[in-house]
Design an enzyme around this catalytic site. Structure first.
Site, PDB file in Angstrom:
ATOM      1  N   SER A 146     -11.222  -0.305   2.744  1.00 50.34           N
ATOM      2  CA  SER A 146     -10.401  -0.688   3.895  1.00 50.34           C
ATOM      3  C   SER A 146      -9.782   0.560   4.518  1.00 50.34           C
ATOM      4  CB  SER A 146      -9.299  -1.649   3.459  1.00 50.34           C
ATOM      5  OG  SER A 146      -9.841  -2.829   2.925  1.00 50.34           O
ATOM      6  N   ARG A 154       0.825  -1.214   0.000  1.00 48.13           N
ATOM      7  CA  ARG A 154       0.000   0.000   0.000  1.00 48.13           C
ATOM      8  C   ARG A 154       0.859   1.265   0.000  1.00 48.13           C
ATOM      9  NH1 ARG A 154      -2.357  -3.776  -1.000  1.00 48.13           N
ATOM     10  NH2 ARG A 154      -4.354  -4.543  -0.202  1.00 48.13           N
ATOM     11  N   GLU A 203      -5.178   3.779   5.900  1.00 45.42           N
ATOM     12  CA  GLU A 203      -4.975   3.723   4.439  1.00 45.42           C
ATOM     13  C   GLU A 203      -5.341   5.023   3.725  1.00 45.42           C
ATOM     14  OE1 GLU A 203      -5.932   0.688   1.741  1.00 45.42           O
ATOM     15  OE2 GLU A 203      -5.589  -0.963   3.125  1.00 45.42           O
TER      16      GLU A 203
END
Length: 339
Positions: A237, A164, A333
């Protein structure tokens, strides 16, 4: 060029946080972007780049120029016996692009179906799902330097991909505007079923497993577990799955036999953040007018369409609780504009 003023961005971010941009401009060409950057420089405005708004938390006011690059176009630029190189404009809808490639028999993206957002944002986050990350199919991208207006090509190593993460979230944050992304896709069908839930979903397919079936299964899994932002505002998420040492993972598994843990390498494991949040009792709970989704604890929803302050307050409460209970730190995130 027409720059809109005092534009409401609530409908342009999937978390539906109330936010107003002092100036807003949709760029459909590279020249549009250059002219917008020149305007911002002349007016001494901060510049913010907003894609599909699916992985961003906006403040109540953006006192500057928000550029939305909606550069379009999908084309196959090269073929070999094994591979096809497909280039997509940054403004293409990600899921539509995945399905286009699948219908054209360019394979490799099917595990990434039904992820909200635009193509240009995908490399920034190194999006991933069901055993595949963007870096696995990435070839190169073209981006514009905000300071000079010059175009640069970034190859795989230039992007510094990690879980990520990419160079665009770190060393080059707020310095480049991605214009197009080129993917190296396979011409022969090959299914990646390394993710247990996906393999399980496909195990009863009597007529065999193929990329089309994989995409279909991924879409069904995501629809079942993740709320549609059109009806329940969310950013997907909210936390990364934390990576911990093998020793710490063993201790966690000993104390909590049902802990969901994945292999990373010989000395590290990845813990499912959703399991941690669920095990701590947050699944389905509401606090600060924000709610933890009752089907997937990894997702924070904003049914009351409140400001990001409320969302971050709940996220911080969850993070502190997980750290106290398990000694594991969760990382957010979604990015914060003006952070």
């Amino acid at each position: 060029m027409k720059f809109q003023q005092n534009v409401d961005l609530q409908s342009l971010n999937t978390m539906a946080v109330p936010s107003v941009a002092r100036y807003f401009f949709i760029a459909q060409t590279l020249e549009d972007i250059r002219l917008a950057l020149a305007f911002a420089s002349k007016e001494k405005l901060s510049v913010f780049v907003l894609g599909g708004g699916s992985n961003s938390l906006l403040p109540e006011k953006l006192d500057g120029l928000v550029i939305q690059p909606l550069l379009k176009g999908v084309e196959c630029i090269e073929n070999s016996a094994e591979s096809s190189w497909v280039r997509a404009g940054a403004g293409e809808n990600w899921h539509d692009f995945v399905m286009h490639c699948l219908s054209a028999q360019y394979y490799g993206l099917e595990n990434l179906a039904y992820i909200p957002g635009l193509v240009g944002a995908a490399p920034i986050q190194n999006i991933g799902a069901y055993g595949v990350e963007l870096k696995d199919v990435f070839h190169s991208l073209e981006a514009m330097d905000r300071a000079t207006g010059e175009m640069q090509t970034f190859n795989f190593s230039d992007c510094e991909f990690a879980y990520r993460e990419s160079v665009f979230k770190n060393r080059l944050k707020d310095r480049m505007i991605i214009a197009s992304v080129t993917f190296r896709l396979q011409r022969q069908a090959a299914c990646n079923l390394s993710y247990p839930a996906l393999a399980s979903a496909l195990e009863r397919e009597a007529d065999g497993k193929n990329p089309e079936k994989v995409a279909e299964a991924v879409i069904k899994l995501r629809q079942r577990k993740l709320p549609d932002p059109e009806y329940i505002p969310n950013a997907g998420s909210f936390f990364k799955n934390p990576v911990i040492t093998e020793a710490k993972a063993s201790a966690l598994k000993l104390a909590h036999p049902k802990a969901v843990i994945f292999d990373v390498d010989g000395s590290h494991k990845k813990v499912a953040a959703g399991w941690l949040i669920d095990a701590a009792g947050w699944k389905g709970r509401e606090a600060f007018q924000v709610r933890v989704h009752d089907q997937q604890a990894l997702v924070l929803t904003n049914p009351n369409r409140v400001s990001r302050h409320h969302i971050l307050t709940l996220a911080d409460a969850i993070r502190k609780d997980i750290e106290q209970r398990f000694g594991i730190t969760l990382e957010r995130e979604p990015g914060l504009f003006s952070e």
